[in-house]
Design an enzyme around this catalytic site. Structure first.
Site, PDB file in Angstrom:
ATOM      1  N   HIS A  84       0.806  -1.229   0.000  1.00  0.00           N
ATOM      2  CA  HIS A  84       0.000   0.000   0.000  1.00  0.00           C
ATOM      3  C   HIS A  84       0.840   1.282   0.000  1.00  0.00           C
ATOM      4  O   HIS A  84       0.311   2.367  -0.171  1.00  0.00           O
ATOM      5  CB  HIS A  84      -0.930   0.056   1.224  1.00  0.00           C
ATOM      6  CG  HIS A  84      -0.215   0.401   2.498  1.00  0.00           C
ATOM      7  ND1 HIS A  84       0.448  -0.532   3.250  1.00  0.00           N
ATOM      8  CD2 HIS A  84      -0.036   1.584   3.135  1.00  0.00           C
ATOM      9  CE1 HIS A  84       0.991   0.057   4.295  1.00  0.00           C
ATOM     10  NE2 HIS A  84       0.731   1.338   4.257  1.00  0.00           N
TER      11      HIS A  84
HETATM   12  C1  UD1 Z   1      -2.068   5.948   5.268  1.00  0.00           C
HETATM   13  C2  UD1 Z   1      -0.787   6.549   5.824  1.00  0.00           C
HETATM   14  C3  UD1 Z   1       0.304   5.503   5.807  1.00  0.00           C
HETATM   15  C4  UD1 Z   1      -0.125   4.239   6.502  1.00  0.00           C
HETATM   16  C5  UD1 Z   1      -1.449   3.748   5.943  1.00  0.00           C
HETATM   17  C6  UD1 Z   1      -1.945   2.573   6.750  1.00  0.00           C
HETATM   18  C7  UD1 Z   1      -0.462   8.963   5.421  1.00  0.00           C
HETATM   19  C8  UD1 Z   1       0.255   9.962   4.592  1.00  0.00           C
HETATM   20  N1  UD1 Z   1      -0.346   7.692   5.015  1.00  0.00           N
HETATM   21  O1  UD1 Z   1      -1.825   5.602   3.919  1.00  0.00           O
HETATM   22  O2  UD1 Z   1       1.452   6.015   6.467  1.00  0.00           O
HETATM   23  O3  UD1 Z   1       0.863   3.254   6.329  1.00  0.00           O
HETATM   24  O4  UD1 Z   1      -2.424   4.801   6.023  1.00  0.00           O
HETATM   25  O5  UD1 Z   1      -2.846   1.782   6.059  1.00  0.00           O
HETATM   26  O6  UD1 Z   1      -1.095   9.310   6.380  1.00  0.00           O
HETATM   27  N2  UD1 Z   1      -9.176   4.517   0.985  1.00  0.00           N
HETATM   28  C9  UD1 Z   1     -10.417   3.922   0.927  1.00  0.00           C
HETATM   29  N3  UD1 Z   1     -11.027   3.634   2.120  1.00  0.00           N
HETATM   30  C10 UD1 Z   1     -10.486   3.918   3.333  1.00  0.00           C
HETATM   31  C11 UD1 Z   1      -9.234   4.520   3.371  1.00  0.00           C
HETATM   32  C12 UD1 Z   1      -8.590   4.814   2.180  1.00  0.00           C
HETATM   33  O7  UD1 Z   1     -10.948   3.639  -0.130  1.00  0.00           O
HETATM   34  O8  UD1 Z   1     -11.114   3.610   4.379  1.00  0.00           O
HETATM   35  C13 UD1 Z   1      -8.484   4.780  -0.299  1.00  0.00           C
HETATM   36  C14 UD1 Z   1      -8.827   6.143  -0.919  1.00  0.00           C
HETATM   37  O9  UD1 Z   1      -8.807   6.005  -2.302  1.00  0.00           O
HETATM   38  C15 UD1 Z   1      -7.650   6.993  -0.481  1.00  0.00           C
HETATM   39  C16 UD1 Z   1      -6.502   5.992  -0.494  1.00  0.00           C
HETATM   40  O10 UD1 Z   1      -7.077   4.763  -0.074  1.00  0.00           O
HETATM   41  O11 UD1 Z   1      -7.429   8.077  -1.342  1.00  0.00           O
HETATM   42  C17 UD1 Z   1      -5.348   6.356   0.401  1.00  0.00           C
HETATM   43  O12 UD1 Z   1      -5.780   6.584   1.757  1.00  0.00           O
HETATM   44  P1  UD1 Z   1      -4.909   7.539   2.715  1.00  0.00           P
HETATM   45  O13 UD1 Z   1      -5.429   7.464   4.085  1.00  0.00           O
HETATM   46  O14 UD1 Z   1      -4.750   8.880   2.094  1.00  0.00           O
HETATM   47  O15 UD1 Z   1      -3.472   6.882   2.667  1.00  0.00           O
HETATM   48  P2  UD1 Z   1      -3.012   5.385   2.899  1.00  0.00           P
HETATM   49  O16 UD1 Z   1      -2.384   4.905   1.644  1.00  0.00           O
HETATM   50  O17 UD1 Z   1      -4.108   4.583   3.487  1.00  0.00           O
HETATM   51  N1  UDP Z   2      -3.573  -5.361   9.008  1.00  0.00           N
HETATM   52  C1  UDP Z   2      -4.854  -5.874   9.178  1.00  0.00           C
HETATM   53  N2  UDP Z   2      -5.556  -6.259   8.069  1.00  0.00           N
HETATM   54  C2  UDP Z   2      -5.047  -6.181   6.810  1.00  0.00           C
HETATM   55  C3  UDP Z   2      -3.733  -5.639   6.653  1.00  0.00           C
HETATM   56  C4  UDP Z   2      -3.031  -5.229   7.757  1.00  0.00           C
HETATM   57  O1  UDP Z   2      -5.332  -5.970  10.310  1.00  0.00           O
HETATM   58  O2  UDP Z   2      -5.740  -6.559   5.856  1.00  0.00           O
HETATM   59  C5  UDP Z   2      -2.813  -4.920  10.196  1.00  0.00           C
HETATM   60  C6  UDP Z   2      -1.456  -5.542  10.367  1.00  0.00           C
HETATM   61  O3  UDP Z   2      -1.546  -6.777  11.046  1.00  0.00           O
HETATM   62  C7  UDP Z   2      -0.727  -4.489  11.178  1.00  0.00           C
HETATM   63  C8  UDP Z   2      -1.312  -3.196  10.662  1.00  0.00           C
HETATM   64  O4  UDP Z   2      -2.558  -3.540  10.049  1.00  0.00           O
HETATM   65  O5  UDP Z   2      -1.018  -4.621  12.556  1.00  0.00           O
HETATM   66  C9  UDP Z   2      -0.401  -2.556   9.664  1.00  0.00           C
HETATM   67  O6  UDP Z   2      -1.073  -1.515   9.026  1.00  0.00           O
HETATM   68  P1  UDP Z   2      -0.693  -1.004   7.571  1.00  0.00           P
HETATM   69  O7  UDP Z   2       0.095  -2.026   6.857  1.00  0.00           O
HETATM   70  O8  UDP Z   2      -1.959  -0.527   6.975  1.00  0.00           O
HETATM   71  O9  UDP Z   2       0.154   0.305   7.885  1.00  0.00           O
HETATM   72  P2  UDP Z   2       1.685   0.584   8.299  1.00  0.00           P
HETATM   73  O10 UDP Z   2       2.039  -0.272   9.452  1.00  0.00           O
HETATM   74  O11 UDP Z   2       2.511   0.335   7.085  1.00  0.00           O
HETATM   75  O12 UDP Z   2       1.676   2.033   8.606  1.00  0.00           O
END
Ligand code: UD1
Ligand code: UDP
Length: 355
Positions: free
Chosen positions: A202
């Site tokens: 992601h």
């Molecule tokens: C964010 C964090 C990242 C973290 C990740 C965990 C920032 C800059 N990034 O990234 O550090 O590792 O969360 O998962 O804060 N979307 C949905 N549904 C949701 C959430 C997101 O469809 O419930 C989609 C949308 O298209 C959105 C995209 O995912 O634009 C990205 O979501 P966003 O929260 O901006 O960043 P993440 O990639 O999730």
């Molecule tokens: N995780 C989860 N379901 C998923 C993918 C990840 O519960 O489908 C959990 C994972 O076990 C870990 C956390 O989400 O505890 C990590 O989050 P993510 O990878 O979204 O973000 P990051 O740690 O890179 O910021």
């Protein structure tokens, strides 16, 4: 003591679960959910499964450009802080919700406690790196999961208020591992142990670059074995936009809840990821990990040979998997991320600071 916790993204719910429970034994906590993540499988499922108290405030900010998203959070968190007047604002990790919470508190001179302080990738292209550097420099208490994190802060002149607590994600894993194993008795696990590899993707640097995303998918197609891929909504959308098709050996599933995720991790032969949290969890389950990034903040597992950094080039990813399959695993080092009592240490440090 009154604490306002600001959170909004999946890993923050998981980190907050053990700490919130420990904190509420003696103190008042109110949770502000920014709404950065909002799908059921990205948010509600964690509150339900892990018994996290319902947010007192849901700001509903949702997905936006970084500036607009962080700005809207800042405005809305400030309103809450003006009303609640907490003793502390608690923030986790390195997302835009983290930075917005810290900035709002700093403008109102409310002390900030940062959980997962001191992590550095030294890659300023990552939005997370900017968020964590700024948050650390605004914080009064900096809770570090590792010795490396303490060292990184010292290099930036930050030594006051720095506490090496261990990692709340290890607390969460140890605490919920038993519950997850009980799930195995039901239908919580769909794949036999060690019959598959688990992957997550992601990170912006991989998903926003079609060549990198293509490289990762190509590597998956060349790996012998079934790959289970709980797909982040960001990646799902971009795979569609770039018209990249998923190879036949990859089973795409919706994002899963935490208990199912940790079971999938534990049962995997090997984990391929660009997630921060998943790298650590792989190690805690003693499953080798291939990290599809050019650098990592979690350097310990790489240093001791349980985690290989490959970037997004197909050849490197495939070779790293082959190397783990051919060689025996290095010795396991206990307590690399603490002993599962980080939450207690964090609450004790907050109390100590108040005296
Ligand atoms: C964010 C964090 C990242 C973290 C990740 C965990 C920032 C800059 N990034 O990234 O550090 O590792 O969360 O998962 O804060 N979307 C949905 N549904 C949701 C959430 C997101 O469809 O419930 C989609 C949308 O298209 C959105 C995209 O995912 O634009 C990205 O979501 P966003 O929260 O901006 O960043 P993440 O990639 O999730
Ligand atoms: N995780 C989860 N379901 C998923 C993918 C990840 O519960 O489908 C959990 C994972 O076990 C870990 C956390 O989400 O505890 C990590 O989050 P993510 O990878 O979204 O973000 P990051 O740690 O890179 O910021």
């Amino acid at each position: 003591m009154k604490v306002i916790t600001v959170l909004g993204a999946r890993p923050q719910f998981i980190k907050a679960a053990p700490l919130s429970e420990t904190l509420r034994k003696k103190h008042e906590e109110k949770i502000v959910h920014t709404g950065q993540h909002y799908d059921y499988q990205m948010s509600d499922v964690f509150f339900e499964e892990l018994g996290i108290p319902k947010p007192d405030y849901f700001l509903g900010v949702g997905s936006k450009q970084h500036g607009a998203q962080t700005g809207e959070m800042l405005t809305k968190v400030e309103e809450v802080l003006l009303e609640e007047k907490p003793d502390w604002v608690l923030v986790y990790g390195d997302t835009n919700s983290t930075l917005a919470g810290a900035l709002a508190a700093s403008k109102l001179h409310i002390p900030i406690a940062h959980v997962e302080a001191g992590l550095r990738s030294y890659n300023r292209q990552m939005p997370e790196e900017i968020n964590r550097v700024l948050t650390d420099h605004l914080s009064t208490l900096l809770f570090c999961p590792t010795d490396q994190a303490v060292h990184n802060l010292a290099l930036e002149g930050l030594t006051k208020g720095v506490v090496r607590t261990g990692d709340v994600m290890a607390d969460a894993l140890y605490f919920h591992a038993r519950r997850a194993s009980e799930l195995r008795k039901g239908d919580g696990l769909r794949y036999p142990e060690k019959s598959y590899l688990l992957a997550t993707v992601h990170r912006a640097e991989n998903t926003d670059n079609p060549q990198r995303l293509q490289g990762i998918v190509e590597a998956f197609s060349r790996i012998d074995g079934q790959i289970v891929l709980p797909l982040h909504p960001r990646t799902k959308k971009l795979l569609q936009d770039y018209k990249i098709s998923i190879p036949g050996n990859v089973q795409v599933i919706d994002p899963v809840g935490y208990l199912e995720m940790v079971l999938l991790e534990k049962g995997a032969e090997l984990i391929l990821t660009d997630s921060g949290g998943v790298q650590k969890e792989a190690y805690l389950w003693q499953v080798p990990c291939v990290t599809m990034r050019d650098e990592t903040e979690w350097v310990e597992t790489v240093q001791i040979g349980w985690n290989t950094l490959t970037g997004a080039a197909a050849e490197k990813i495939v070779s790293a998997v082959a190397a783990y399959r051919q060689n025996s695993l290095p010795p396991y080092q206990e307590n690399l991320y603490g002993n599962g009592r980080a939450s207690e240490e964090i609450v004790a440090a907050l109390e100590e600071q108040r005296r």
